[in-house]
Motif scaffolding. Structure first.
Motif, PDB file in Angstrom:
ATOM      1  N   TYR A 241      67.141  29.609  99.871  1.00  0.00           N
ATOM      2  CA  TYR A 241      66.007  28.862  99.317  1.00  0.00           C
ATOM      3  C   TYR A 241      64.756  29.703  99.526  1.00  0.00           C
ATOM      4  CZ  TYR A 241      62.591  25.143  98.547  1.00  0.00           C
ATOM      5  OH  TYR A 241      61.547  24.385  98.071  1.00  0.00           O
ATOM      6  N   PHE A 242      63.913  29.782  98.480  1.00  0.00           N
ATOM      7  CA  PHE A 242      62.737  30.650  98.516  1.00  0.00           C
ATOM      8  C   PHE A 242      61.452  29.858  98.319  1.00  0.00           C
ATOM      9  CE2 PHE A 242      66.236  33.334  97.219  1.00  0.00           C
ATOM     10  CZ  PHE A 242      65.989  34.562  97.807  1.00  0.00           C
ATOM     11  N   GLU A 243      60.430  30.224  99.074  1.00  0.00           N
ATOM     12  CA  GLU A 243      59.060  29.796  98.821  1.00  0.00           C
ATOM     13  C   GLU A 243      58.241  31.083  98.704  1.00  0.00           C
ATOM     14  OE1 GLU A 243      57.675  27.047 101.776  1.00  0.00           O
ATOM     15  OE2 GLU A 243      59.050  25.453 101.134  1.00  0.00           O
ATOM     16  N   ILE A 244      57.887  31.438  97.464  1.00  0.00           N
ATOM     17  CA  ILE A 244      57.325  32.754  97.175  1.00  0.00           C
ATOM     18  C   ILE A 244      55.799  32.738  97.222  1.00  0.00           C
ATOM     19  CG2 ILE A 244      57.235  34.627  95.490  1.00  0.00           C
ATOM     20  CD1 ILE A 244      59.990  34.068  96.819  1.00  0.00           C
ATOM     21  N   ALA A 245      55.247  33.696  97.948  1.00  0.00           N
ATOM     22  CA  ALA A 245      53.795  33.878  97.982  1.00  0.00           C
ATOM     23  C   ALA A 245      53.327  34.392  96.627  1.00  0.00           C
ATOM     24  CB  ALA A 245      53.419  34.873  99.081  1.00  0.00           C
ATOM     25  N   GLN A 246      52.256  33.827  96.115  1.00  0.00           N
ATOM     26  CA  GLN A 246      51.774  34.185  94.785  1.00  0.00           C
ATOM     27  C   GLN A 246      51.169  35.591  94.759  1.00  0.00           C
ATOM     28  OE1 GLN A 246      49.229  31.259  93.039  1.00  0.00           O
ATOM     29  NE2 GLN A 246      50.778  29.644  93.067  1.00  0.00           N
ATOM     30  N   ASN A 247      51.542  36.317  93.721  1.00  0.00           N
ATOM     31  CA  ASN A 247      50.981  37.642  93.465  1.00  0.00           C
ATOM     32  C   ASN A 247      51.249  37.971  91.999  1.00  0.00           C
ATOM     33  OD1 ASN A 247      50.212  40.323  93.245  1.00  0.00           O
ATOM     34  ND2 ASN A 247      51.101  40.937  95.202  1.00  0.00           N
ATOM     35  N   ALA A 248      50.274  37.680  91.148  1.00  0.00           N
ATOM     36  CA  ALA A 248      50.465  37.821  89.699  1.00  0.00           C
ATOM     37  C   ALA A 248      50.730  39.257  89.280  1.00  0.00           C
ATOM     38  CB  ALA A 248      49.238  37.281  88.961  1.00  0.00           C
ATOM     39  N   THR A 249      50.279  40.228  90.077  1.00  0.00           N
ATOM     40  CA  THR A 249      50.459  41.644  89.713  1.00  0.00           C
ATOM     41  C   THR A 249      51.779  42.211  90.214  1.00  0.00           C
ATOM     42  OG1 THR A 249      49.334  42.432  91.719  1.00  0.00           O
ATOM     43  CG2 THR A 249      47.963  41.968  89.785  1.00  0.00           C
ATOM     44  N   GLN A 250      52.500  41.452  91.005  1.00  0.00           N
ATOM     45  CA  GLN A 250      53.749  41.954  91.582  1.00  0.00           C
ATOM     46  C   GLN A 250      54.807  40.847  91.569  1.00  0.00           C
ATOM     47  OE1 GLN A 250      53.579  43.216  95.740  1.00  0.00           O
ATOM     48  NE2 GLN A 250      54.593  45.141  95.241  1.00  0.00           N
ATOM     49  N   PRO A 251      55.479  40.648  90.432  1.00  0.00           N
ATOM     50  CA  PRO A 251      56.487  39.584  90.333  1.00  0.00           C
ATOM     51  C   PRO A 251      57.574  39.728  91.391  1.00  0.00           C
ATOM     52  CG  PRO A 251      56.029  40.541  88.192  1.00  0.00           C
ATOM     53  CD  PRO A 251      55.369  41.428  89.195  1.00  0.00           C
ATOM     54  N   PHE A 252      58.117  38.590  91.798  1.00  0.00           N
ATOM     55  CA  PHE A 252      59.196  38.560  92.778  1.00  0.00           C
ATOM     56  C   PHE A 252      60.512  38.416  92.027  1.00  0.00           C
ATOM     57  CE2 PHE A 252      61.917  37.098  96.144  1.00  0.00           C
ATOM     58  CZ  PHE A 252      61.360  37.574  97.321  1.00  0.00           C
ATOM     59  N   ILE A 253      61.494  39.254  92.338  1.00  0.00           N
ATOM     60  CA  ILE A 253      62.774  39.250  91.625  1.00  0.00           C
ATOM     61  C   ILE A 253      63.908  39.089  92.624  1.00  0.00           C
ATOM     62  CG2 ILE A 253      64.335  40.550  90.131  1.00  0.00           C
ATOM     63  CD1 ILE A 253      61.890  42.046  89.059  1.00  0.00           C
ATOM     64  N   VAL A 254      64.785  38.122  92.338  1.00  0.00           N
ATOM     65  CA  VAL A 254      65.986  37.919  93.136  1.00  0.00           C
ATOM     66  C   VAL A 254      67.186  38.332  92.303  1.00  0.00           C
ATOM     67  CG1 VAL A 254      67.403  36.260  94.397  1.00  0.00           C
ATOM     68  CG2 VAL A 254      64.920  35.986  94.345  1.00  0.00           C
ATOM     69  N   GLU A 255      67.987  39.238  92.833  1.00  0.00           N
ATOM     70  CA  GLU A 255      69.198  39.687  92.143  1.00  0.00           C
ATOM     71  C   GLU A 255      70.429  39.188  92.897  1.00  0.00           C
ATOM     72  OE1 GLU A 255      69.143  43.919  91.762  1.00  0.00           O
ATOM     73  OE2 GLU A 255      67.745  43.891  90.073  1.00  0.00           O
ATOM     74  N   SER A 256      71.444  38.744  92.131  1.00  0.00           N
ATOM     75  CA  SER A 256      72.687  38.300  92.749  1.00  0.00           C
ATOM     76  C   SER A 256      73.816  38.319  91.740  1.00  0.00           C
ATOM     77  CB  SER A 256      72.523  36.884  93.311  1.00  0.00           C
ATOM     78  OG  SER A 256      73.698  36.482  93.974  1.00  0.00           O
ATOM     79  N   ASN A 257      74.776  39.147  91.979  1.00  0.00           N
ATOM     80  CA  ASN A 257      75.996  39.190  91.156  1.00  0.00           C
ATOM     81  C   ASN A 257      75.714  39.212  89.657  1.00  0.00           C
ATOM     82  OD1 ASN A 257      77.632  39.031  93.494  1.00  0.00           O
ATOM     83  ND2 ASN A 257      77.438  36.806  93.515  1.00  0.00           N
ATOM     84  N   GLY A 258      74.786  40.057  89.232  1.00  0.00           N
ATOM     85  CA  GLY A 258      74.492  40.199  87.816  1.00  0.00           C
ATOM     86  C   GLY A 258      73.491  39.195  87.281  1.00  0.00           C
ATOM     87  N   MET A 259      72.937  38.345  88.134  1.00  0.00           N
ATOM     88  CA  MET A 259      71.920  37.379  87.712  1.00  0.00           C
ATOM     89  C   MET A 259      70.578  37.774  88.299  1.00  0.00           C
ATOM     90  SD  MET A 259      71.802  33.225  88.277  1.00  0.00           S
ATOM     91  CE  MET A 259      71.717  33.365  90.077  1.00  0.00           C
ATOM     92  N   ASN A 260      69.522  37.688  87.462  1.00  0.00           N
ATOM     93  CA  ASN A 260      68.163  37.999  87.904  1.00  0.00           C
ATOM     94  C   ASN A 260      67.277  36.761  87.775  1.00  0.00           C
ATOM     95  OD1 ASN A 260      68.799  40.737  88.318  1.00  0.00           O
ATOM     96  ND2 ASN A 260      68.381  41.218  86.180  1.00  0.00           N
ATOM     97  N   VAL A 261      66.514  36.485  88.833  1.00  0.00           N
ATOM     98  CA  VAL A 261      65.542  35.393  88.814  1.00  0.00           C
ATOM     99  C   VAL A 261      64.173  36.015  89.041  1.00  0.00           C
ATOM    100  CG1 VAL A 261      64.826  33.214  89.820  1.00  0.00           C
ATOM    101  CG2 VAL A 261      67.255  33.830  89.787  1.00  0.00           C
ATOM    102  N   THR A 262      63.276  35.875  88.051  1.00  0.00           N
ATOM    103  CA  THR A 262      61.947  36.468  88.127  1.00  0.00           C
ATOM    104  C   THR A 262      60.901  35.370  88.289  1.00  0.00           C
ATOM    105  OG1 THR A 262      62.676  38.269  86.668  1.00  0.00           O
ATOM    106  CG2 THR A 262      60.303  37.995  86.975  1.00  0.00           C
ATOM    107  N   VAL A 263      60.039  35.528  89.310  1.00  0.00           N
ATOM    108  CA  VAL A 263      59.024  34.508  89.599  1.00  0.00           C
ATOM    109  C   VAL A 263      57.703  35.183  89.952  1.00  0.00           C
ATOM    110  CG1 VAL A 263      60.796  32.980  90.527  1.00  0.00           C
ATOM    111  CG2 VAL A 263      59.488  34.402  92.076  1.00  0.00           C
TER     112      VAL A 263
END
Length: 400
Positions: A241-263
């Motif tokens: 479970y993620f709670e991501i710190a905001q940074n509009a210039t540096q998106p946060f990406i989670v990779e797992s088994n061929g799936m990408n989640v961009t936030v």
């Protein structure tokens, strides 16, 4: 308390005419484990009498009555934690009676739904040569140089100095990376660490950018000790479970088994256990993009879920049960129409037991809530109300 007094209080409670003193007396009586057999007998008596009346309530009425029962116990016991009750097609009295019995004795509630007729059997006896304690905060940190740190044995304070950041174990047991200022002109070295939880373990991580990660049992996260470049990328296995710190210039990406989640900045859960048919991303707040390696994907809004199958196909689940998806982070098992195989996977990971089926996987679907901080026996007692029986010996759990 005499049995006649218990019957009197029980009936007045369900007739909604019990006084505050009578409710308190009933709750104290039900709280005592030695009264379990008498409570079950009383439930059967009231249920059989009510069944003859043939009165069935609507889903909405059932939901409201059940919520009232749960909230009443929370109020009288001093527990103010709210409970969200899902709609269930149930006869209201049976649900309410089950809720009273089970929430007071095991800290949760459970239902068994099946299309087969209910057949009365003799009482089930849980066969346990030993009990199994719940999981806890256990994890191993592997540094870029290959050194490993067993976090459950490590003392609070600084664990390592990696140049770009200090690695700390906080007083509350959290693993925290504190970014350090680099000298002018000095390049940040890109190095990766890996946090791994065993079966029966979980851990909380504070990343260098201030983002928080909760890692479930049998999971891992690979992350840089400092985020450089145009994005913040991590890789996971299992569930986090993620709670991501905001940074509009540096998106946060989670990779797992061929799936990408961009936030950019959001709260979400990723379930990517390899033994599940689909990977799931559940969004609590914010906005994320879920995509496969081929580029196909979807945008999630709050309270939505995306599933990706083994072929890389992404499907949007608009009416997702967010509470169920993130319940583990709050220390709860929550099942919503789950089959036995799905439930046993969760139990196996958290209690670190091997599950086998003596006569195949039992049919039916189960709905319920119970704390993850209870011993294995308490969870199995709830499941046995459905007629399923279990045997536990050492770390082996057999579904009979």
């Amino acid at each position: 308390m005499e049995n006649t007094r218990a019957v009197y209080l029980f009936q007045r409670y369900f007739d909604k005419i019990a006084t505050e003193e009578e409710i308190s007396e009933l709750m104290q009586w039900v709280d005592k484990n030695q009264n379990e057999k008498r409570i079950k007998a009383l439930m059967d008596k009231v249920w059989n009498e009510f069944q003859e009346s043939g009165k069935i309530f609507t889903n909405e009425e059932s939901e409201q009555i059940l919520r009232n029962v749960l909230e009443e116990h929370l109020r009288t016991s001093g527990n103010q934690k709210s409970i969200r009750v899902k709609r269930m097609k149930i006869v209201w009295l049976r649900a309410a009676a089950a809720a009273i019995l089970i929430i007071l004795m095991t800290g949760g509630y459970f239902w068994y739904n099946t299309t087969k007729p209910v057949v009365k059997t003799t009482a089930n006896v849980l066969q346990m040569k030993n009990d199994v304690a719940p999981g806890g905060n256990k994890a191993t940190l592997t540094l870029a140089n290959g050194k490993t740190i067993i976090l459950d044995n490590a003392h609070s304070g600084q664990l390592a100095n990696l140049g770009n950041s200090k690695v700390m174990k906080t007083g509350s047991g959290q693993l925290a990376y504190e970014a350090q200022n680099t000298k002018r002109g000095e390049q940040k070295v890109l190095a990766y660490n890996v946090l791994t939880t065993p079966r029966g373990g979980q851990y909380e991580l504070l990343l260098p950018d201030g983002s928080k990660v909760w890692l479930n049992a049998a999971s891992s996260i690979r992350f840089p000790t400092a985020f450089t470049g145009n994005n913040r990328k991590v890789e996971i296995t299992g569930e986090a479970y993620f709670e991501i710190a905001q940074n509009a210039t540096q998106p946060f990406i989670v990779e797992s088994n061929g799936m990408n989640v961009t936030v950019l900045g959001t709260h979400f859960n990723v379930n990517a256990y390899s033994d599940n048919a689909d990977m799931k991303v559940t969004l609590v707040e914010g906005r994320v993009k879920v995509a496969s390696e081929s580029g196909t994907g979807t945008i999630l809004n709050p309270m939505e879920q995306a599933e990706m199958n083994k072929e890389g196909q992404v499907r949007l689940v608009e009416k997702a049960d967010v509470n169920e998806a993130v319940a583990w982070k709050e220390g709860i098992f929550q099942f919503d129409g789950d089959n036995m195989a799905t439930i046993m996977k969760k139990i196996s990971r958290w209690y670190d037991v091997e599950v086998t089926y003596k006569n195949g996987v039992p049919s039916g679907h189960f709905t319920g809530i119970i704390s993850r901080n209870t011993n294995l026996s308490e969870v199995l007692k709830m499941l046995e109300l459905s007629g399923v029986q279990f045997q536990v010996e050492g770390k082996n759990l057999v579904v009979l």
